[in-house]
Design a protein around this motif. Structure first.
Motif, short mmCIF file in Angstrom:
data_model
loop_
_atom_site.label_atom_id
_atom_site.label_comp_id
_atom_site.label_asym_id
_atom_site.label_seq_id
_atom_site.Cartn_x
_atom_site.Cartn_y
_atom_site.Cartn_z
N GLY A 37 -2.87 0.11 13.71
CA GLY A 37 -1.66 -0.14 14.48
C GLY A 37 -0.84 -1.23 13.83
N PHE B 180 7.96 0.96 3.61
CA PHE B 180 7.92 2.20 4.39
C PHE B 180 7.54 1.97 5.84
CE2 PHE B 180 4.17 1.35 1.83
CZ PHE B 180 3.24 1.10 2.84
N GLU C 264 -5.97 5.50 1.55
CA GLU C 264 -4.80 6.08 2.20
C GLU C 264 -3.66 6.17 1.19
OE1 GLU C 264 -4.45 4.43 6.48
OE2 GLU C 264 -5.78 3.21 5.28
N SER D 271 -8.11 -0.79 8.42
CA SER D 271 -7.20 -0.38 7.35
C SER D 271 -6.43 -1.60 6.86
CB SER D 271 -6.22 0.66 7.91
OG SER D 271 -5.31 1.03 6.92
N THR D 272 -6.37 -1.75 5.54
CA THR D 272 -5.73 -2.93 4.97
C THR D 272 -4.82 -2.56 3.81
OG1 THR D 272 -6.10 -5.05 3.84
CG2 THR D 272 -7.77 -3.34 3.51
N HIS E 106 -1.42 4.03 -1.90
CA HIS E 106 -0.06 4.59 -2.02
C HIS E 106 0.47 4.80 -3.43
CE1 HIS E 106 -0.34 4.10 2.19
NE2 HIS E 106 0.17 2.90 2.29
N GLY F 24 0.37 -4.60 12.30
CA GLY F 24 -0.24 -5.79 11.71
C GLY F 24 -1.19 -5.52 10.57
N GLU F 25 -1.48 -6.58 9.82
CA GLU F 25 -2.45 -6.53 8.75
C GLU F 25 -3.72 -7.23 9.28
OE1 GLU F 25 -3.25 -5.23 5.84
OE2 GLU F 25 -4.98 -6.53 5.88
N LEU G 119 0.19 7.50 1.09
CA LEU G 119 1.40 7.99 1.72
C LEU G 119 2.14 8.85 0.70
CD1 LEU G 119 2.80 7.38 4.40
CD2 LEU G 119 3.88 5.43 3.31
N SER H 247 -4.97 0.95 1.87
CA SER H 247 -3.67 1.62 1.77
C SER H 247 -3.18 1.48 0.34
CB SER H 247 -2.68 0.99 2.76
OG SER H 247 -3.11 1.23 4.07
N TYR I 146 4.72 11.04 5.39
CA TYR I 146 5.56 9.86 5.71
C TYR I 146 6.35 10.11 6.99
CZ TYR I 146 9.54 6.67 5.26
OH TYR I 146 10.52 5.74 5.50
N ASN I 147 6.29 9.16 7.91
CA ASN I 147 7.15 9.19 9.09
C ASN I 147 8.39 8.38 8.77
OD1 ASN I 147 5.78 10.60 11.27
ND2 ASN I 147 4.26 8.97 11.14
N1 SAH Z 1 -1.69 -3.22 7.51
C1 SAH Z 1 -2.71 -2.23 7.49
C2 SAH Z 1 -2.84 -1.44 8.77
C3 SAH Z 1 -1.58 -0.99 9.46
S1 SAH Z 1 -0.72 0.33 8.70
C4 SAH Z 1 -2.53 -1.31 6.28
O1 SAH Z 1 -1.59 -1.50 5.54
O2 SAH Z 1 -3.35 -0.44 6.07
C5 SAH Z 1 -1.77 1.72 8.88
C6 SAH Z 1 -1.46 2.86 7.94
O3 SAH Z 1 -0.20 3.44 8.27
C7 SAH Z 1 -1.37 2.39 6.51
O4 SAH Z 1 -2.03 3.25 5.64
C8 SAH Z 1 0.11 2.43 6.28
O5 SAH Z 1 0.39 2.54 4.93
C9 SAH Z 1 0.54 3.64 7.08
N2 SAH Z 1 1.98 3.67 7.37
C10 SAH Z 1 2.82 2.64 7.55
N3 SAH Z 1 4.08 3.06 7.73
C11 SAH Z 1 4.03 4.41 7.71
C12 SAH Z 1 5.03 5.44 7.85
N4 SAH Z 1 6.32 5.16 8.06
N5 SAH Z 1 4.61 6.73 7.76
C13 SAH Z 1 3.30 7.02 7.57
N6 SAH Z 1 2.33 6.11 7.42
C14 SAH Z 1 2.70 4.81 7.48
#
Ligand code: SAH
Length: 348
Positions: free
Chosen positions: A155, A113, A254, A189-190, A214, A157-158, A256, A212, A287-288
């Motif tokens: 932002g 995603f 988190e 956030s990981t 999901h 990256g992990e 989604l 994260s 979700y974006n």
């Molecule tokens: N890698 C880390 C941090 C970056 S992503 C992580 O996975 O948490 C930060 C957050 O944005 C995460 O919860 C991720 O699942 C969410 N995210 C990523 N793509 C997205 C999308 N298209 N729409 C909404 N949230 C999204």
């Protein structure tokens, strides 16, 4: 000409200070001017005798995009080698401001995603590049009489794939003589790198962690997040419980909301079961959509609201998020990919 010393390079600045016999107070003043008061480079350097030997930034502002609807600003920042990263400023009406920072250029996690995941990994950001995002945003916000209250590593990256630089940046972030930012106002956030989450909780018990999640179904989670095969739900459950014990604070979950994937009544029930006995705060995220995954669709609003109510009815702290900055390609990494394909003609 001698090389400029990065302003975050403690030992480099100390050598420079000794070499030029600069008063320690003057170095302290420079750091306070930049990292606590966020003065402009010119103002901060005008008071420092060795200004021509110091490099304040490792990133350069490349492009800025402001949302027309809400208080989001996306900053595209360029590294020395010309690669782009994103930071996002989220201004909430109450006056609180959050900065979302990147920890890598691209990402190896390859979540289905995520726009950044579709880029693959280019490299880790250095601690100075992570911190410079805060400095640049802080300087920009100062002109609006605002300041960064929360720093979230959400932002590109992990963060736990760049563990050492992450920790180095956290040290500087909370250090009294640098940013002196409260660790309770920082969130990492990981995707769920279990062992690193525990190391982080031990070393920085006041820093908040977000998982994260999901989905709490192993097969569904693996479809969305390839790394879920390595860090399985059972291990993540134990990890969250251990972090609760180590820090005494809740872990942010988190989630989604994806139509037909993880948003049914059964999904809600299983999530309630999964978090039982834990201290958590669940964030339900809209979700974006991203171009690369046309097969994924966000859950509609009534479904998200019903899901949130089910959790709340069980006494689980739940926040239903509304996305900020839709019009500026809010899904992280989207704008970088777009700009790489169509660079702006006017650089702001
Ligand atoms: N890698 C880390 C941090 C970056 S992503 C992580 O996975 O948490 C930060 C957050 O944005 C995460 O919860 C991720 O699942 C969410 N995210 C990523 N793509 C997205 C999308 N298209 N729409 C909404 N949230 C999204």
């Amino acid at each position: 000409m001698s090389r400029r010393i990065g302003v975050f390079d403690r030992s480099g600045i100390e050598s420079l200070r000794k070499e030029l016999r600069i008063d320690p107070h003057s170095v302290r003043q420079l750091r306070n001017d930049l990292f606590k008061h966020f003065l402009s480079d010119e103002d901060a350097l005008s008071r420092f005798s060795a200004a021509d030997r110091v490099a304040v930034h490792s990133l350069e502002m490349y492009h800025r995009r402001d949302s027309m609807f809400d208080g989001a600003t996306k900053l595209l920042l360029k590294t020395a080698a010309g690669m782009l990263i994103e930071s996002v400023i989220l201004r909430v009406a109450s006056g609180r401001t959050t900065l979302c920072v990147s920890s890598q250029i691209g990402c190896a996690a390859a979540c289905d995603f995520c726009a950044t995941g579709k880029m693959g990994i280019a490299r880790n950001l250095a601690a100075a590049e992570i911190l410079d995002q805060l400095l640049i945003a802080g300087q920009l916000l100062r002109t609006e009489k605002r300041s960064v209250r929360n720093v979230v590593f959400m932002g590109m990256g992990e963060p736990f794939h760049n563990e050492e630089n992450l920790y180095q940046s956290l040290e500087s972030l909370i250090s009294q003589d640098l940013f002196h930012h409260s660790p309770t106002k920082v969130l990492i956030s990981t995707v769920g790198i279990a062992d690193a989450m525990i190391r982080c909780a031990k070393r920085f018990p006041k820093v908040n962690l977000a998982l994260s999640l999901h989905s709490v179904r192993q097969d569904v989670r693996e479809q969305l997040i390839p790394l879920a095969r390595l860090y399985r739900l059972k291990q993540l459950r134990e990890t969250v419980i251990e972090i609760n014990a180590l820090t005494g604070s809740p872990v942010m979950i988190e989630y989604l909301m994806l139509a037909g994937r993880n948003d049914s009544e059964t999904d809600a029930r299983e999530l309630i079961e999964w978090v039982s006995g834990m201290s958590v705060h669940v964030n339900l995220i809209p979700y974006n959509p991203i171009d690369e995954s046309p097969h994924l669709h966000g859950s509609d609003r009534p479904t998200r609201e019903a899901f949130a109510s089910r959790l709340k009815n069980e006494g689980i702290k739940t926040t239903l998020r509304y996305s900020l900055g839709h019009d500026i390609a809010a899904a992280c990494g989207q704008l970088v990919r777009h700009e790489n394909r169509h660079p702006p003609t006017v650089i702001q």
